[in-house]
Design a protein around this motif. Sequence first.
Motif, PDB file in Angstrom:
ATOM      1  N   VAL A 127       4.752   4.632   6.737  1.00  0.00           N
ATOM      2  CA  VAL A 127       4.478   3.729   5.630  1.00  0.00           C
ATOM      3  C   VAL A 127       3.599   2.606   6.156  1.00  0.00           C
ATOM      4  CG1 VAL A 127       6.516   2.271   6.026  1.00  0.00           C
ATOM      5  CG2 VAL A 127       5.531   2.414   3.733  1.00  0.00           C
ATOM      6  N   THR A 177       6.555  -4.144  -0.760  1.00  0.00           N
ATOM      7  CA  THR A 177       5.525  -3.632  -1.661  1.00  0.00           C
ATOM      8  C   THR A 177       4.978  -2.294  -1.212  1.00  0.00           C
ATOM      9  OG1 THR A 177       4.922  -5.906  -2.252  1.00  0.00           O
ATOM     10  CG2 THR A 177       3.342  -4.172  -2.796  1.00  0.00           C
ATOM     11  N   GLY A 178       4.718  -2.144   0.076  1.00  0.00           N
ATOM     12  CA  GLY A 178       4.187  -0.880   0.579  1.00  0.00           C
ATOM     13  C   GLY A 178       5.149   0.273   0.423  1.00  0.00           C
ATOM     14  N   ARG A 179       6.431  -0.046   0.223  1.00  0.00           N
ATOM     15  CA  ARG A 179       7.445   0.990   0.004  1.00  0.00           C
ATOM     16  C   ARG A 179       7.769   1.163  -1.479  1.00  0.00           C
ATOM     17  NH1 ARG A 179       9.442  -1.528   4.999  1.00  0.00           N
ATOM     18  NH2 ARG A 179       9.527   0.083   6.632  1.00  0.00           N
ATOM     19  N   GLY A 180       7.028   0.499  -2.331  1.00  0.00           N
ATOM     20  CA  GLY A 180       7.257   0.613  -3.768  1.00  0.00           C
ATOM     21  C   GLY A 180       8.502  -0.101  -4.237  1.00  0.00           C
ATOM     22  N   ILE A 181       8.924  -1.137  -3.506  1.00  0.00           N
ATOM     23  CA  ILE A 181      10.140  -1.875  -3.826  1.00  0.00           C
ATOM     24  C   ILE A 181       9.778  -3.289  -4.259  1.00  0.00           C
ATOM     25  CG2 ILE A 181      12.304  -2.820  -2.890  1.00  0.00           C
ATOM     26  CD1 ILE A 181      12.315  -0.470  -0.912  1.00  0.00           C
ATOM     27  N   THR A 182      10.420  -3.772  -5.310  1.00  0.00           N
ATOM     28  CA  THR A 182      10.255  -5.160  -5.739  1.00  0.00           C
ATOM     29  C   THR A 182      11.327  -6.041  -5.108  1.00  0.00           C
ATOM     30  OG1 THR A 182       9.283  -4.498  -7.848  1.00  0.00           O
ATOM     31  CG2 THR A 182      10.184  -6.713  -7.725  1.00  0.00           C
TER      32      THR A 182
END
Length: 343
Positions: free
Chosen positions: A73, A125-130
């Motif tokens: 990631v 963010t790079g992991r698609g998490i807020t």
Amino acid sequence: MFGFQWTIPYVVRRSWAWTAVAVLTILSLALASSANAQGITKDVPARVEMYPIPSFTLSDRQFLAGDDGGKPVTVVGELRVAQGSGRLPVVVLMHGSGGVGANIAAWSRTFNAMGISTFVIDGFTGRGITATSTNQALLGRLNLIMDIYHSLDVLAKHPRVDPERIALMGFSRGGQAALYASLARFHKRWNTSGLQFAAYIPFYPDCSTTYRDDTEIVARPIRIFHGGPDDYNPVRTCKAYVERLKAAGRDVELTEYPDSPHGFDLGLLGANMLALAPKAQTVRNCRIVEADGGMLMNAETQQPFTYQDACVELDPHVGGNPATAEAARQAVTDFLRALFKLS
């Protein structure tokens, strides 16, 4: 675990709307006057640079077992280069469960005004998490340590960074990462940069997990800052860990502030309040222990720990305390001036 998020533009999770909007309103009104009053905007960074940080996403068990089969990631780091010449000291800042927050911006301004650059890691963010506040199982906690170590790969190559003067500071979940990133065992397996942090500065970390050989840390100082009434990450578990570290002869200190809730350094922005963090998960009554093969066990049930366990509770509190935030700011800046030999 820090549940409020501040980004530009900021995103507010629906379940957090009423508390987050209230806090953001308070902070936006207080920001300019508070910052100017403290003199933390006197100097501005010479420039802001964004860097990709190649990292991995692993389960906690994979991290502890040394299994490098995680998913690659790319996370991001923001380097704010302070005014000055030559190689400068740097503080790496690691966010909590709510993502990169307003308190981190305040600390960046403080350090930049001292001639210290800052490197803010965004591990979400790079992991698609807020945010992970209401579902901590979204990301293994030790992933932030992985990101922290890989940030050293980036900083080691920068011509304006003094590799001997890099400190690590983190908040809540990021404070936990900043604390346990000091473990010699973790460095040996995962830190490939060739660098060591000059110090570790965790704010209100979770200390409920006992890792194997967790008193074997690198020979660098640890300075923990915590609030007495914190019901998100109770200070009592950190006190117990600090006692074990001191018994092992380690350079560690814990500063406890009364009347200071979880996230008390929001007081740097003028926030003087206490609010419920609705549905946020806390392991305040859990005892988690590393077992064979990197398995994290619930010490009470002797079963693998999950966020469905009865010890996991909801609805802790967060808030700000301007007085203790300022005391902590002074303590941290004094410590760094001495550590980095700043005039």
